[in-house]
Design a protein around this motif. Structure first.
Motif, PDB file in Angstrom:
ATOM      1  N   LYS A   1       0.823   7.684  -6.567  1.00  0.00           N
ATOM      2  CA  LYS A   1       1.728   8.266  -7.562  1.00  0.00           C
ATOM      3  C   LYS A   1       3.012   8.765  -6.907  1.00  0.00           C
ATOM      4  N   HIS A   2       2.854   9.354  -5.711  1.00  0.00           N
ATOM      5  CA  HIS A   2       3.999   9.846  -4.945  1.00  0.00           C
ATOM      6  C   HIS A   2       3.985   9.160  -3.577  1.00  0.00           C
ATOM      7  N   PRO A   3       4.695   8.023  -3.452  1.00  0.00           N
ATOM      8  CA  PRO A   3       4.679   7.293  -2.180  1.00  0.00           C
ATOM      9  C   PRO A   3       5.117   8.173  -1.006  1.00  0.00           C
ATOM     10  N   ARG A   4       4.485   7.925   0.147  1.00  0.00           N
ATOM     11  CA  ARG A   4       4.832   8.656   1.370  1.00  0.00           C
ATOM     12  C   ARG A   4       6.221   8.230   1.849  1.00  0.00           C
ATOM     13  N   SER A   5       6.817   9.104   2.630  1.00  0.00           N
ATOM     14  CA  SER A   5       8.078   8.731   3.271  1.00  0.00           C
ATOM     15  C   SER A   5       7.763   7.609   4.263  1.00  0.00           C
ATOM     16  N   PRO A   6       8.753   6.815   4.664  1.00  0.00           N
ATOM     17  CA  PRO A   6       8.493   5.754   5.635  1.00  0.00           C
ATOM     18  C   PRO A   6       7.842   6.275   6.922  1.00  0.00           C
ATOM     19  N   ASP A   7       8.319   7.399   7.444  1.00  0.00           N
ATOM     20  CA  ASP A   7       7.750   7.936   8.682  1.00  0.00           C
ATOM     21  C   ASP A   7       6.310   8.400   8.481  1.00  0.00           C
ATOM     22  N   ASP A   8       6.046   9.081   7.372  1.00  0.00           N
ATOM     23  CA  ASP A   8       4.683   9.540   7.090  1.00  0.00           C
ATOM     24  C   ASP A   8       3.745   8.357   6.869  1.00  0.00           C
ATOM     25  N   HIS A   9       4.243   7.345   6.175  1.00  0.00           N
ATOM     26  CA  HIS A   9       3.403   6.162   5.926  1.00  0.00           C
ATOM     27  C   HIS A   9       3.089   5.456   7.243  1.00  0.00           C
ATOM     28  N   ARG A  10       4.065   5.360   8.104  1.00  0.00           N
ATOM     29  CA  ARG A  10       3.860   4.709   9.405  1.00  0.00           C
ATOM     30  C   ARG A  10       2.777   5.427  10.215  1.00  0.00           C
ATOM     31  N   LEU A  11       2.838   6.748  10.281  1.00  0.00           N
ATOM     32  CA  LEU A  11       1.824   7.523  11.007  1.00  0.00           C
ATOM     33  C   LEU A  11       0.449   7.365  10.369  1.00  0.00           C
ATOM     34  N   TRP A  12       0.397   7.415   9.044  1.00  0.00           N
ATOM     35  CA  TRP A  12      -0.864   7.283   8.319  1.00  0.00           C
ATOM     36  C   TRP A  12      -1.481   5.906   8.554  1.00  0.00           C
ATOM     37  N   VAL A  13      -0.663   4.853   8.475  1.00  0.00           N
ATOM     38  CA  VAL A  13      -1.149   3.479   8.694  1.00  0.00           C
ATOM     39  C   VAL A  13      -1.689   3.329  10.110  1.00  0.00           C
ATOM     40  N   GLN A  14      -0.960   3.807  11.106  1.00  0.00           N
ATOM     41  CA  GLN A  14      -1.403   3.641  12.491  1.00  0.00           C
ATOM     42  C   GLN A  14      -2.694   4.407  12.756  1.00  0.00           C
ATOM     43  N   LYS A  15      -2.843   5.563  12.145  1.00  0.00           N
ATOM     44  CA  LYS A  15      -4.091   6.324  12.277  1.00  0.00           C
ATOM     45  C   LYS A  15      -5.249   5.551  11.644  1.00  0.00           C
ATOM     46  N   ARG A  16      -5.035   5.010  10.452  1.00  0.00           N
ATOM     47  CA  ARG A  16      -6.077   4.225   9.770  1.00  0.00           C
ATOM     48  C   ARG A  16      -6.407   2.960  10.564  1.00  0.00           C
ATOM     49  N   LEU A  17      -5.396   2.315  11.126  1.00  0.00           N
ATOM     50  CA  LEU A  17      -5.614   1.098  11.908  1.00  0.00           C
ATOM     51  C   LEU A  17      -6.467   1.397  13.140  1.00  0.00           C
ATOM     52  N   ARG A  18      -6.153   2.482  13.844  1.00  0.00           N
ATOM     53  CA  ARG A  18      -6.951   2.863  15.016  1.00  0.00           C
ATOM     54  C   ARG A  18      -8.402   3.152  14.646  1.00  0.00           C
TER      55      ARG A  18
ATOM     56  N   ARG B   1       0.813  -1.219   0.000  1.00  0.00           N
ATOM     57  CA  ARG B   1       0.000   0.000   0.000  1.00  0.00           C
ATOM     58  C   ARG B   1       0.848   1.271   0.000  1.00  0.00           C
ATOM     59  N   ARG B   2       2.043   1.186   0.506  1.00  0.00           N
ATOM     60  CA  ARG B   2       2.908   2.372   0.491  1.00  0.00           C
ATOM     61  C   ARG B   2       3.212   2.790  -0.945  1.00  0.00           C
ATOM     62  N   HIS B   3       3.271   1.841  -1.831  1.00  0.00           N
ATOM     63  CA  HIS B   3       3.684   2.118  -3.200  1.00  0.00           C
ATOM     64  C   HIS B   3       2.503   2.219  -4.166  1.00  0.00           C
ATOM     65  N   HIS B   4       1.278   2.271  -3.649  1.00  0.00           N
ATOM     66  CA  HIS B   4       0.085   2.356  -4.494  1.00  0.00           C
ATOM     67  C   HIS B   4      -0.205   3.762  -4.996  1.00  0.00           C
TER      68      HIS B   4
END
Length: 113
Positions: free
Chosen positions: A84-101, A79-82
């Motif tokens: 056009k402009h993939p998020r940075s690892p740190d931004d993706h981590r925060l985004w994923v954890q927010k979505r998971l919660r 999903r990080r690479h889905h």
């Protein structure tokens, strides 16, 4: 075992078997045991397989090195690479954890992450 597999295994162990992004448990070599332990359906098991995630993509000059590879579940990694402009690892981590919660990620909540 290839160099990339060695880095994936080392990252998996260093992260206590949890995904770098969502913090959920992953499996490395025995999906049947993982399914029994966490009551995961066969259709979901591939989502939580440990993958080697390059923090800096190889296409951007990232290397197969221990400081550039983390273990991520297949779902988070793909999903990080889905975009056009993939998020940075740190931004993706925060985004994923927010979505998971919010219950809007892969639908699995196997740990307190």
């Amino acid at each position: 075992m290839t160099k990339l597999q060695k880095h994936r295994r080392a990252s998996f162990l260093n992260q206590n078997g949890n995904c770098y992004y969502c913090g959920q448990p992953m499996w490395l070599s025995d999906p049947s045991d993982f399914m029994r332990t966490y009551h995961v359906r066969p259709t979901q098991i591939g989502w939580l397989q440990a993958t080697a995630e390059h923090l800096l993509a190889r296409s951007d000059g990232g290397q197969d090195s221990s400081d550039n590879i983390v273990a991520a579940c297949g779902y988070c990694n793909s999903r990080r690479h889905h975009t056009k402009h993939p998020r940075s690892p740190d931004d993706h981590r925060l985004w994923v954890q927010k979505r998971l919660r919010a219950g809007k990620w892969h639908g699995l909540r196997l740990s307190g992450a």
